[in-house]
Design an enzyme around this catalytic site. Structure first.
Site, PDB file in Angstrom:
ATOM      1  CG  HIS A  18     -13.413 -55.910   4.901  1.00  0.00           C
ATOM      2  ND1 HIS A  18     -13.488 -54.549   5.020  1.00  0.00           N
ATOM      3  CD2 HIS A  18     -12.681 -56.344   5.949  1.00  0.00           C
ATOM      4  CE1 HIS A  18     -12.846 -54.149   6.101  1.00  0.00           C
ATOM      5  NE2 HIS A  18     -12.328 -55.225   6.688  1.00  0.00           N
ATOM      6  CD  GLU A  62      -8.919 -58.243  11.406  1.00  0.00           C
ATOM      7  OE1 GLU A  62      -8.142 -59.230  11.451  1.00  0.00           O
ATOM      8  OE2 GLU A  62      -8.741 -57.268  10.665  1.00  0.00           O
TER       9      GLU A  62
END
Length: 223
Positions: free
Chosen positions: A36, A110
């Site tokens: 990201h 994550e």
């Protein structure tokens, strides 16, 4: 996730470009795994892995837009993201470029911070130590209050397996530095050998499938 958490390896590799999707054997995918853009947690230097998490910064939005253009040629056949806000925001730019929806896969999220959630990165040694152990082959190392390497590998594999089951052969997948790096190093047949880092919107390309395994095609730490 801050750059320090991205535990990436790279090497001087002679790597062939992925063939067109139509030329790939049945069941083989060429997957582009993109970190990201810069998030508010990156700027603050804290561990922020809980959903939905902090948004992108203004710089992160610019990075995401550039990444969207970069990965739109050749056109991917699907765009996926983890459930965290920063990955969904990053993925949306590519989705808009190619006219595809952002599909969410929970297994792409994550590595959870556990007891280190919300703490400054320099106080998250136990988090870093465990993820580093996974990349060295010790998947049993557990982050206090979180997961071990086998659990990360299982859920990431399941996410890619679901993508494969959808018939996609050239998806772009937006995830996180720690998850991308750890999964890649635990799974590719030809892991790189020198440690550097995976910056925001850096990306890794792998070819294969969850059944027969994966080959590293490309690793770009700073697109």
């Amino acid at each position: 996730m801050p750059r320090l958490l991205c535990l990436v390896v790279s090497a001087v590799l002679t790597i062939a470009l992925a063939p067109p999707a139509a030329a790939q054997p049945d069941g083989v995918m060429t997957v582009t795994l993109v970190r990201h853009g810069e998030s508010e947690a990156n700027v603050a230097g804290i561990v922020a892995t809980a959903v939905p998490g902090p948004p992108l910064t203004a710089l992160g939005e610019q990075q995401a837009k550039a990444a969207g253009v970069l990965h739109s040629d050749p056109v991917p056949d699907a765009v996926f993201a983890s459930p965290l806000l920063r990955t969904r925001q990053t993925a949306q730019y590519l989705a808009d470029e190619v006219g595809e929806p952002v599909q969410i896969q929970d297994g792409l999220r994550e590595v959870e911070g556990g007891e280190f959630e919300g703490l400054p990165v320099d106080r998250a040694v136990g988090y870093l130590d465990a993820v580093q152990a996974w990349t060295r082959g010790d998947r049993t190392a557990r982050i206090p209050g979180s997961i071990d390497g086998d659990e990360l590998d299982e859920r990431f594999d399941a996410a890619l397996g679901a993508i494969r089951s959808g018939g996609y052969t050239k998806p772009v997948v937006y995830s996180h530095g720690g998850a991308i790096v750890a999964w890649t190093l635990m799974n590719v047949h030809n892991p790189p050998v020198e440690i550097t880092g995976l910056d925001n919107t850096g990306y890794v390309v792998v070819r294969g499938n969850p059944t027969t395994g994966w080959t590293l095609v490309d690793w770009v730490d700073r697109p």
